[in-house]
Scaffold this motif. Structure first.
Motif, short mmCIF file in Angstrom:
data_model
loop_
_atom_site.label_atom_id
_atom_site.label_comp_id
_atom_site.label_asym_id
_atom_site.label_seq_id
_atom_site.Cartn_x
_atom_site.Cartn_y
_atom_site.Cartn_z
N UNK A 21 33.51 -17.11 -79.56
CA UNK A 21 34.49 -16.52 -78.66
C UNK A 21 34.16 -17.02 -77.26
N UNK A 22 35.16 -17.62 -76.61
CA UNK A 22 34.90 -18.33 -75.37
C UNK A 22 35.24 -17.50 -74.12
N UNK A 23 34.39 -17.66 -73.13
CA UNK A 23 34.57 -16.92 -71.88
C UNK A 23 34.14 -17.80 -70.72
N UNK A 24 35.00 -17.90 -69.71
CA UNK A 24 34.65 -18.55 -68.45
C UNK A 24 34.78 -17.55 -67.32
N UNK A 25 33.93 -17.68 -66.34
CA UNK A 25 33.94 -16.73 -65.22
C UNK A 25 34.01 -17.51 -63.92
N UNK A 26 34.41 -16.81 -62.88
CA UNK A 26 34.35 -17.39 -61.55
C UNK A 26 33.45 -16.52 -60.69
N UNK A 27 32.47 -17.16 -60.07
CA UNK A 27 31.55 -16.44 -59.19
C UNK A 27 30.79 -17.47 -58.39
N UNK A 28 30.49 -17.14 -57.16
CA UNK A 28 29.77 -18.10 -56.33
C UNK A 28 28.26 -17.94 -56.41
N UNK A 29 27.83 -17.01 -57.22
CA UNK A 29 26.39 -16.84 -57.37
C UNK A 29 26.10 -16.59 -58.85
N UNK A 30 24.86 -16.31 -59.17
CA UNK A 30 24.51 -16.07 -60.57
C UNK A 30 24.85 -14.63 -60.92
N UNK A 31 25.88 -14.44 -61.69
CA UNK A 31 26.39 -13.08 -61.89
C UNK A 31 25.68 -12.33 -63.01
N UNK A 32 26.01 -11.06 -63.13
CA UNK A 32 25.67 -10.27 -64.31
C UNK A 32 26.88 -10.31 -65.23
N UNK A 33 26.65 -10.69 -66.47
CA UNK A 33 27.74 -10.87 -67.43
C UNK A 33 27.48 -10.03 -68.66
N UNK A 34 28.54 -9.57 -69.27
CA UNK A 34 28.44 -8.67 -70.41
C UNK A 34 29.48 -9.05 -71.46
N UNK A 35 29.15 -8.76 -72.71
CA UNK A 35 30.13 -8.77 -73.78
C UNK A 35 30.17 -7.38 -74.41
N UNK A 36 31.41 -6.88 -74.56
CA UNK A 36 31.63 -5.61 -75.22
C UNK A 36 32.50 -5.83 -76.46
N UNK A 37 32.35 -4.93 -77.43
CA UNK A 37 33.19 -4.94 -78.61
C UNK A 37 33.92 -3.61 -78.70
N UNK A 38 35.17 -3.67 -79.16
CA UNK A 38 35.95 -2.46 -79.34
C UNK A 38 36.60 -2.48 -80.71
#
Lengths: 114, 114
Positions: A21-38
């Protein structure tokens, strides 16, 4: 502005085959990223999170995700799909300037065929 | 530790009525966020409260309001209900002060407006 893009709205796999499952993000620094399931008619459950430690993050139920800064990606994988993995998955990035705001992707519905 | 609880789990209202939903966060969590989830719009952020103050707000009309009590429990209110307000309303709590803290979600309140 920060955002998260989940590249596939629906993914269908056969039981026992790999999941991506693919995800791209936009952020100018090293972010906190999460995956959730529902699962249907349920709340969201945290699968895993990235918080600038190891770039390969292991989560629950055999899922893992790799943070790639050069590609601004945080794709979710699992070596072998199980019928119980059928659900909707959300990629989330924490606010860059506002730590108490979370930005959600539009979700990817995973279908697992027997 | 008990998880995030939301009451009621299901609600049926008619157009023009108002409704109040309740959320009890995980003990020690002081940040509470509310989200609306619909098939067409996905997950949309409503607002976030911390120490009884609204700190973040999404793009919803003034009919949507909330508050937080001194014990961190939160309520959201929707006045003059419209058919389009039918949705799953999710509450999430998080531990403020740590940049890596994730949100923990409740099971949601399913609101149906007739």
């Amino acid at each position: 502005a920060q955002s998260v893009t989940q590249l596939d709205s629906h993914v269908s796999v056969s039981e026992g085959t790999p999941v991506l499952l693919r995800c791209n993000y936009s952020s100018s620094y090293s972010p906190s990223l999460f995956w959730y399931v529902q699962h249907p008619n349920k709340g969201l459950q945290l699968l895993l999170k990235y918080t600038s430690a190891a770039t390969l993050v292991k989560g629950i139920n055999g899922f893992e995700a790799e943070f790639k800064k050069s590609e601004t990606s945080f794709h979710l994988t699992k070596p072998s799909a199980h019928m119980s993995d059928a659900a909707e998955y959300f990629c989330v990035v924490r606010g860059e300037y506002n730590f108490n705001k979370f930005y959600f992707g539009s979700g990817t519905k995973l279908n697992v065929k027997p | 530790k008990a998880g995030v609880t939301q009451t009621p789990r299901y609600l049926i209202k008619t157009r023009g009525q108002q409704v109040t939903l309740s959320c009890s966060p995980i003990s020690g969590h002081r940040s509470v966020s509310w989200y609306q989830q619909t098939p067409g719009q996905g997950l949309q952020f409503l607002f976030e409260y911390f120490s009884e103050t609204q700190r973040n707000k999404g793009n919803f009309p003034g009919r949507f309001s909330g508050r937080q009590f001194s014990n961190s429990r939160s309520e959201m209110n929707v006045s003059t209900l419209e058919l389009g307000d039918s949705a799953l309303y999710l509450c999430a709590s998080s531990l403020v002060g740590t940049g890596a803290a994730e949100q923990f979600f409740g099971p949601g309140t399913r609101l149906t407006v007739l």
